[in-house]
Each structure stands twice: as C-alpha cells, then as structure tokens.
Design an enzyme around this catalytic site. Structure first.
Site, short mmCIF file in Angstrom:
data_model
loop_
_atom_site.label_atom_id
_atom_site.label_comp_id
_atom_site.label_asym_id
_atom_site.label_seq_id
_atom_site.Cartn_x
_atom_site.Cartn_y
_atom_site.Cartn_z
N CYS A 10 0.87 -1.17 0.00
CA CYS A 10 0.00 0.00 0.00
C CYS A 10 0.91 1.22 0.00
CB CYS A 10 -0.98 -0.03 1.17
SG CYS A 10 -0.23 0.24 2.78
N ALA A 11 0.37 2.38 0.32
CA ALA A 11 1.15 3.61 0.25
C ALA A 11 2.38 3.54 1.15
CB ALA A 11 0.29 4.81 0.59
#
Length: 112
Positions: A10-11
């Site tokens: 994810c980020a």
C-alpha cells in the site's frame, strides 16, 4: 496449496497491516501455512526484484495505479508472482478472510 507467501503493498505499509493480520488469522483458521507481510509500494518493488519466493503480490486499492509498474518488474525479473489489486470494498471493510480467499483462488487457477 500448503505453503504460500503473500506480500501486500500500500502507500506506506501501515493501512494494509490490519488487513494482513485478518488474513493471517483466516489462514490459521484454515490450517494454511501462510507468510503474509505488508509494506510500501517502493519497498515491495525492491523485494519483488530480489526475491523469487513471493507467490502473490496484493496491491491496496489506494495504490492501484502501481499495478502496471509492479507487473513490469515481475516480468523483467522472470517472476511467476501473481499480482492482484485487492477489492476496494473488501479492503475498506477489512475483510481479510475474503481478500485471502480471492488471492488463493487466483493462485489455484494460475497453477492449473
């Protein structure tokens, strides 16, 4: 399928950590030997370059734009890793069991 290695990107690896813990719990309930980890996209790309033991790379929906780049890295490095964007609704509901089921189904159909 007895052993599976899944990396969830994810980020920054933080938001997917809760999903990963739910996935790990679901795997244990199914007596599945699964190594599931969470990391950021940049670090995940480096791991994908260096490691050939990743069966599946899950991408958080908030970074779905990175899917093509990760697929290219896998292809350039001859990786057989299945790359899949997690369903936004399942991710938002932190439904680790459903996300695990989806990726296991993809893995099973890729080995047929």
């Amino acid at each position: 399928m007895n052993d599976v290695v899944i990396m969830f990107v994810c980020a920054g690896g933080m938001s997917s950590s809760l999903v990963v813990s739910k996935m790990q719990k679901a795997a244990e309930e199914q007596a599945l030997n699964a190594e599931i980890c969470a990391t950021g996209v940049g670090h995940g790309k480096e791991i994908l370059k260096d490691g050939d033991d990743i069966d599946a790379l899950l991408i958080g929906p908030q970074v779905c734009f990175s899917a093509n780049e990760l697929e290219k890295v896998a292809e350039e490095n001859n990786r057989k890793t299945i790359i899949h964007v997690a369903d936004m609704r399942d991710y938002g509901m932190v439904d680790g069991e459903k996300i695990l089921k989806d990726i296991l189904n993809k893995l099973e159909t890729s080995y047929v």
